[in-house]
Write a protein that holds these residues in place. Structure first.
Motif, PDB file in Angstrom:
ATOM      1  N   GLY A  37      30.660   2.186 -58.736  1.00  0.00           N
ATOM      2  CA  GLY A  37      31.468   2.737 -59.817  1.00  0.00           C
ATOM      3  C   GLY A  37      30.636   3.493 -60.832  1.00  0.00           C
ATOM      4  N   SER A  38      30.798   3.145 -62.109  1.00  0.00           N
ATOM      5  CA  SER A  38      30.101   3.844 -63.192  1.00  0.00           C
ATOM      6  C   SER A  38      28.598   3.616 -63.168  1.00  0.00           C
ATOM      7  N   PHE A  39      28.156   2.577 -62.476  1.00  0.00           N
ATOM      8  CA  PHE A  39      26.720   2.298 -62.414  1.00  0.00           C
ATOM      9  C   PHE A  39      25.958   3.360 -61.627  1.00  0.00           C
ATOM     10  N   ALA A  40      26.609   3.976 -60.658  1.00  0.00           N
ATOM     11  CA  ALA A  40      25.906   4.915 -59.790  1.00  0.00           C
ATOM     12  C   ALA A  40      25.287   6.054 -60.589  1.00  0.00           C
ATOM     13  N   GLN A  41      26.044   6.626 -61.533  1.00  0.00           N
ATOM     14  CA  GLN A  41      25.539   7.749 -62.301  1.00  0.00           C
ATOM     15  C   GLN A  41      24.351   7.346 -63.164  1.00  0.00           C
ATOM     16  N   VAL A  42      24.393   6.136 -63.714  1.00  0.00           N
ATOM     17  CA  VAL A  42      23.268   5.656 -64.527  1.00  0.00           C
ATOM     18  C   VAL A  42      22.009   5.594 -63.693  1.00  0.00           C
ATOM     19  N   ARG A  94      18.488   7.921 -63.935  1.00  0.00           N
ATOM     20  CA  ARG A  94      17.167   7.327 -64.126  1.00  0.00           C
ATOM     21  C   ARG A  94      16.205   7.706 -62.996  1.00  0.00           C
ATOM     22  N   GLY A  95      16.630   8.609 -62.140  1.00  0.00           N
ATOM     23  CA  GLY A  95      15.764   9.095 -61.074  1.00  0.00           C
ATOM     24  C   GLY A  95      15.653   8.173 -59.878  1.00  0.00           C
ATOM     25  N   MET A  96      16.636   7.286 -59.704  1.00  0.00           N
ATOM     26  CA  MET A  96      16.590   6.341 -58.600  1.00  0.00           C
ATOM     27  C   MET A  96      17.361   6.879 -57.407  1.00  0.00           C
ATOM     28  N   ASN A  97      16.880   6.581 -56.223  1.00  0.00           N
ATOM     29  CA  ASN A  97      17.608   6.886 -54.999  1.00  0.00           C
ATOM     30  C   ASN A  97      18.576   5.745 -54.726  1.00  0.00           C
ATOM     31  N   GLY A 132      23.887 -12.308 -63.378  1.00  0.00           N
ATOM     32  CA  GLY A 132      25.132 -12.494 -62.653  1.00  0.00           C
ATOM     33  C   GLY A 132      26.315 -12.280 -63.568  1.00  0.00           C
ATOM     34  N   LEU A 133      27.252 -11.436 -63.157  1.00  0.00           N
ATOM     35  CA  LEU A 133      28.481 -11.171 -63.906  1.00  0.00           C
ATOM     36  C   LEU A 133      29.669 -11.531 -63.027  1.00  0.00           C
ATOM     37  N   GLN A 134      30.453 -12.493 -63.443  1.00  0.00           N
ATOM     38  CA  GLN A 134      31.647 -12.864 -62.687  1.00  0.00           C
ATOM     39  C   GLN A 134      32.718 -11.781 -62.789  1.00  0.00           C
ATOM     40  N   PHE A 135      32.736 -11.042 -63.864  1.00  0.00           N
ATOM     41  CA  PHE A 135      33.734 -10.014 -64.125  1.00  0.00           C
ATOM     42  C   PHE A 135      33.199  -8.632 -63.722  1.00  0.00           C
ATOM     43  N   HIS A 136      34.095  -7.661 -63.704  1.00  0.00           N
ATOM     44  CA  HIS A 136      33.743  -6.299 -63.295  1.00  0.00           C
ATOM     45  C   HIS A 136      33.649  -5.391 -64.507  1.00  0.00           C
ATOM     46  N   VAL A 137      32.473  -4.809 -64.707  1.00  0.00           N
ATOM     47  CA  VAL A 137      32.317  -3.775 -65.738  1.00  0.00           C
ATOM     48  C   VAL A 137      32.026  -2.422 -65.100  1.00  0.00           C
ATOM     49  N   GLU A 138      31.814  -2.412 -63.800  1.00  0.00           N
ATOM     50  CA  GLU A 138      31.425  -1.190 -63.103  1.00  0.00           C
ATOM     51  C   GLU A 138      32.615  -0.347 -62.651  1.00  0.00           C
ATOM     52  N   VAL A 139      33.815  -0.924 -62.669  1.00  0.00           N
ATOM     53  CA  VAL A 139      34.974  -0.264 -62.066  1.00  0.00           C
ATOM     54  C   VAL A 139      35.353   1.012 -62.823  1.00  0.00           C
ATOM     55  N   LEU A 177      35.685   1.134 -71.312  1.00  0.00           N
ATOM     56  CA  LEU A 177      34.759   0.284 -70.564  1.00  0.00           C
ATOM     57  C   LEU A 177      33.717   1.114 -69.841  1.00  0.00           C
ATOM     58  N   GLU A 178      34.100   2.251 -69.276  1.00  0.00           N
ATOM     59  CA  GLU A 178      33.146   3.070 -68.542  1.00  0.00           C
ATOM     60  C   GLU A 178      31.982   3.487 -69.429  1.00  0.00           C
ATOM     61  N   SER A 179      32.265   3.868 -70.644  1.00  0.00           N
ATOM     62  CA  SER A 179      31.208   4.254 -71.578  1.00  0.00           C
ATOM     63  C   SER A 179      30.324   3.065 -71.924  1.00  0.00           C
TER      64      SER A 179
END
Length: 233
Positions: A16-21, A25-28, A171-178, A216-218
């Protein structure tokens, strides 16, 4: 280039939103899909600096039915033993807890839909501090706090919603990446579960997604940047 690998259990529960971050940061960034070949070796041959273990509808201890979970648990244990960064979301958090010897078991009720989490004192001083708006909950299991872990967040249904082990495991039980734009895939993929959950409806989740997802995405991107600054230092 620094590698970030995500273990994906179902196609629509992705970074989700994590991919762009991670990309900024220059990660593959790449995925390893569970259930397709030898999971641990497929991850380890990439030598990832960061491992993200995503959510999914199976139970963390359903190893008889889903043998790949044994490999996943062994992989997580190995990374934890070397203090290599690992982030677990929903099922991923449950797998981290299980890898650390904590009990994973059904919660008193399923949590499905948007709602807040209450941060502990330690959580309020952590990278989670900005996550004050509702997040997406989608789980039926919970877990005991692993020995030596720091408790970060809770809800009335699940005491252990987030925990940290040092600076490198979270560990996050909830979703912040969606992403709000992806919620229709969740509604389709989890249609049966929604139908079995009292008081939960497709229309209600869709409306709350429209209300909360943008904010949440921000905030989730800010959270991940802060955590990565610590975990990858």
């Amino acid at each position: 280039m620094t590698e970030a690998v995500a273990i994906r259990h179902v196609a629509f529960e992705d970074l989700g939103s994590f991919a762009q971050v991670l990309l900024e940061r220059g990660m593959n960034v790449s995925y390893v899909d569970a259930g397709k070949g030898r999971l641990r070796s497929r991850v380890e041959r990439r030598s990832p600096r960061l491992l993200v273990v995503l959510g999914g509808p199976v139970g963390a201890l359903d190893t008889d039915a889903y043998p790949f979970l044994e490999e996943e648990l062994a992989l997580i244990r190995a990374r934890l033993s070397r203090a290599e960064p690992v982030l677990g979301i929903c099922l991923g958090a449950q797998l981290i807890a299980a890898a650390l010897g904590a009990k994973v078991y059904p919660a008193e009720a399923k949590e499905i839909g948007w709602g807040p989490v209450e941060l502990s004192e330690e959580g309020a001083g952590s990278p989670l501090a900005g996550l004050t708006s509702p997040v997406l909950h989608w789980h039926g299991d919970t877990f005991d706090l692993p020995t030596g872990a720091t408790h970060l967040a809770s809800t009335p249904v699940c005491t252990n919603q987030a925990f940290a082990v040092g600076r490198t495991a979270l560990g996050l039980q909830f979703h912040v990446e969606v992403l709000g734009s992806a919620i229709e895939s969740w509604l389709i993929g989890h249609a049966h579960e929604i139908g079995q959950a009292p008081g939960v409806s497709v229309e209600g989740i869709r409306a709350d997604t429209h209300r909360y997802a943008g904010q949440l995405e921000s905030r989730s991107r800010t959270f991940l940047d802060r955590w990565l600054d610590e975990a990858l230092a």
